[in-house]
Motif scaffolding. Sequence first.
Motif, PDB file in Angstrom:
ATOM      1  N   GLU A   1      -7.558   3.576  -9.924  1.00  0.00           N
ATOM      2  CA  GLU A   1      -6.633   3.037  -9.099  1.00  0.00           C
ATOM      3  C   GLU A   1      -7.081   3.494  -7.764  1.00  0.00           C
ATOM      4  O   GLU A   1      -7.232   2.907  -6.807  1.00  0.00           O
ATOM      5  CB  GLU A   1      -5.317   2.984  -9.251  1.00  0.00           C
ATOM      6  CG  GLU A   1      -4.391   2.465  -8.452  1.00  0.00           C
ATOM      7  CD  GLU A   1      -4.017   0.765  -8.380  1.00  0.00           C
ATOM      8  OE1 GLU A   1      -3.885   0.301  -7.631  1.00  0.00           O
ATOM      9  OE2 GLU A   1      -4.328   0.539  -9.683  1.00  0.00           O
TER      10      GLU A   1
ATOM     11  N   ASP B   1      -8.878   1.288  -4.891  1.00  0.00           N
ATOM     12  CA  ASP B   1      -7.835   0.601  -3.793  1.00  0.00           C
ATOM     13  C   ASP B   1      -7.861   1.548  -2.587  1.00  0.00           C
ATOM     14  O   ASP B   1      -7.632   0.963  -1.617  1.00  0.00           O
ATOM     15  CB  ASP B   1      -6.643   0.443  -4.613  1.00  0.00           C
ATOM     16  CG  ASP B   1      -6.411  -0.960  -5.119  1.00  0.00           C
ATOM     17  OD1 ASP B   1      -7.130  -1.681  -4.809  1.00  0.00           O
ATOM     18  OD2 ASP B   1      -5.599  -1.210  -5.865  1.00  0.00           O
TER      19      ASP B   1
ATOM     20  N   GLY C   1       1.913   1.733  -3.177  1.00  0.00           N
ATOM     21  CA  GLY C   1       0.916   2.294  -4.123  1.00  0.00           C
ATOM     22  C   GLY C   1       0.674   3.629  -3.930  1.00  0.00           C
ATOM     23  O   GLY C   1       0.413   4.314  -5.224  1.00  0.00           O
TER      24      GLY C   1
ATOM     25  N   GLN D   1       0.719  -1.131   0.009  1.00  0.00           N
ATOM     26  CA  GLN D   1       0.038   0.059  -0.194  1.00  0.00           C
ATOM     27  C   GLN D   1       0.814   1.170  -0.155  1.00  0.00           C
ATOM     28  O   GLN D   1       0.321   2.123  -0.722  1.00  0.00           O
ATOM     29  CB  GLN D   1      -0.819  -0.008   1.129  1.00  0.00           C
ATOM     30  CG  GLN D   1      -2.062   1.114   1.048  1.00  0.00           C
ATOM     31  CD  GLN D   1      -2.961   1.094   2.122  1.00  0.00           C
ATOM     32  OE1 GLN D   1      -2.883   0.605   3.453  1.00  0.00           O
ATOM     33  NE2 GLN D   1      -4.023   1.493   1.828  1.00  0.00           N
TER      34      GLN D   1
END
Length: 158
Positions: free
Chosen positions: A79, A83, A39, A36
């Motif tokens: 995204e 997410d 990310g 994460q």
Amino acid sequence: MLKILLIIWGLLHNLLLILIFFLRFKGFEKNKDIIQKIGYFYLGLTPFAIIVWILSVLNERPSSNGIFCAIFLLYIGLEAIFDFILKIEFRNIWYLLVPYLILYYAVNYGIVMMIWAESQPWGIVLLVLWIIQLIANTISHRRPKEKIEILKLRDEKP
């Protein structure tokens, strides 16, 4: 300036995704914090797309640069929503996954093509990284042998 930004953007894009897929393959999805954090750093590539788009317009580069930058922004927005905002497992829902994958492949193609147009040697480097990324992505989504055996046993008729 445009060429340098494109190369940095392309390298970061590919290397971050390769790292995410590698960590997922190595079982780090159990510790999602690491993936994460990467990310979030990946979401930080958004300014590259905006700056490249602006520089492409100012330098009268092909309109395809603007299109590819817009596709990247759509992809990164999707995204972020799926997410990081909604936190849904959209990869298991086909009607959410299909548009995401179309954008994913379009973004990768676009980044390679924009860089290739500026520098063929760097375009080749990015193409190789994209191939490595695709291999890492494919391997990271393989089912473990234990799951395959369980599915086979479940599907066997007594």
